[in-house]
Design a protein around this motif. Structure first.
Motif, mmCIF file in Angstrom:
data_model
loop_
_atom_site.group_PDB
_atom_site.id
_atom_site.type_symbol
_atom_site.label_atom_id
_atom_site.label_comp_id
_atom_site.label_asym_id
_atom_site.label_seq_id
_atom_site.Cartn_x
_atom_site.Cartn_y
_atom_site.Cartn_z
ATOM 1 N N LEU A 45 25.223 67.210 81.729
ATOM 2 C CA LEU A 45 26.451 66.992 80.958
ATOM 3 C C LEU A 45 27.116 66.131 81.953
ATOM 4 N N THR B 84 27.761 66.918 74.839
ATOM 5 C CA THR B 84 27.410 68.446 75.133
ATOM 6 C C THR B 84 26.900 69.173 73.959
ATOM 7 N N ALA C 73 32.813 71.554 77.663
ATOM 8 C CA ALA C 73 31.667 72.351 78.116
ATOM 9 C C ALA C 73 31.683 73.735 77.822
#
Length: 422
Positions: A159, A136, A379
């Motif tokens: 991601l 991330t 995230a």
């Protein structure tokens, strides 16, 4: 019809108009399906469709019916049991990739899920936390800091793709090609040209995964795919066919749904500053917000196909033996009989994690739910911590959602943001 907040403002379609829109996946329906599902819930909660693939199909939109149908053993996930319908929709090339727990019934489903579950454990997922955080941070470091940035290709997709590929053991230099083939499979329609692209992409994926599994058998690396190669239960290990198909479903489902879900979450939080502020108060608030976003705008709009193993009556509607059934997760998650003010996003909504259907329900409840939740937590928390002044680069109502026919997921076509307005 532009969308964002259009669902509350749009004139409700008639049941006939709603059924036609859902049957044909019109561009307007793809841009904003919520008024259609609302109309169907109210007047045709078990709705016969007339889709272009020509196979008799029924759509279920109310929460109680959806939850029951997701666990109903009379609705089979074994598409080999509906072989004629299956071939008419997807062609022969899909069979090699669909011999997995997603498309099977007990006792086969029980065996496959037990084997996969023994390797894809919550403990293994939690052990990824540090690495997911590293990925991330690396992606956020690389994001362009000036001007408008399309966050989907820069962050939302890479991601979960990198995470599932690392978990499986897919080498760095092979990930982009695997993602491109997966994208073709996810967005293909039913016309001759689309069918040809689908067959090519599925064939390439099958051949690649066969070769990758063979590599893992010869040179185990401690990844999930290596574990699956040797995993077995009392009834034996995965067959080669099952192994390849399981690798495919983990790769595909393991990044697409989460990528679009991250995008949906960022869009809706940026569109609602007060809700964003509530979500960012602490870790518990963010976790609650994530569950509400799963309910409010799930990236998995409808269940995968089921077929009726016998005549079934739901709300006085006869679903004949052999007919296909789809369950509207989006429609069910906005059922006013289950959720108060369902078209409003309320990140403080109580008990939503225990009630929303974003991960399904029953025997086929998503085995990857812990990983999706972990990725969403890291995230969103990292993104808003790094760029606290981030804004949408377009007005919310100008956002564009995917309108390709019959996509597997609901998500934005692009997510333009300004990361640092200063």
């Amino acid at each position: 019809m532009t969308q964002a907040f259009a669902s509350e403002e749009s004139e409700a379609p008639s049941p006939e108009e709603a059924a036609a829109a859902a049957s044909n996946c019109t561009r307007e329906f793809r841009a904003n399906p919520h008024p259609v599902y609302a109309a169907l819930r109210e007047q045709a909660p078990v709705c016969p469709l007339s889709p272009p693939h020509g196979v008799e199909t029924y759509l279920i939109t109310r929460y109680d019916d959806a939850r029951a149908a997701l666990a109903d053993p009379r609705l089979s996930k074994d598409m080999y049991g509906a072989i004629d319908a299956y071939h008419r929709i997807f062609g022969d090339s899909s069979i090699a990739l669909d011999d997995n727990m997603l498309f099977s019934d007990p006792p086969k489903h029980t065996r496959l899920r037990r084997i996969v579950g023994s390797t894809f454990t919550p403990k293994r997922v939690e052990s990824l936390r540090t690495r997911v955080q590293q990925i991330t941070d690396e992606l956020l470091d690389q994001c362009p800091k000036s001007g408008a940035v399309n966050l989907l290709p820069e962050f939302c997709f890479p991601l979960p793709l990198h995470v599932i590929c690392e978990l499986l053991g897919v080498p760095d230099n092979e990930r982009k090609q695997a993602q491109e083939w997966s994208a073709t499979v996810a967005q293909t329609g039913f016309g001759p040209e689309a069918r040809k692209k689908l067959e090519i992409a599925e064939g390439n994926l099958r051949d690649y995964l066969v070769e990758l599994c063979a590599r893992k058998r010869q040179e185990p690396d401690g990844g999930l795919l290596s574990a699956l190669v040797t995993a077995q239960d009392q009834e034996g290990a995965l067959t080669d066919h099952e192994l390849v198909s399981t690798a495919w479903v983990l790769l595909f489902a393991g990044h697409k749904s989460t990528a679009y879900q991250i995008g949906n979450a960022v869009y809706h939080l940026l569109s609602r500053p007060h809700q964003k502020a509530l979500a960012l108060r602490d870790a518990n608030s963010m976790n609650a917000a994530i569950e509400e976003i799963f309910r409010f705008e799930t990236s998995v709009e409808n269940s995968t196909f089921r077929h009726a193993k016998e005549d079934i009556v739901i709300r006085d509607v006869l679903i004949p033996k052999g007919a296909l059934v789809q369950i509207s997760i989006t429609g069910a998650n906005r059922d006013p009989e289950m959720f108060a003010a369902p078209d409003e996003m309320d990140v403080q909504r109580p008990n939503v994690q225990a009630t929303h259907l974003a991960f399904g329900y029953g025997p086929h409840y998503c085995i990857g739910a812990p990983l999706a939740r972990l990725e969403m937590q890291l995230a969103l928390t990292s993104l808003f911590a790094r760029f606290p002044r981030m804004t949408l680069a377009v007005a919310p109502e100008e956002a564009r959602w995917m309108t390709v026919p019959f996509p597997a997921f609901r998500g934005l076509a692009e997510l333009p943001v300004v990361l640092d307005p200063s």
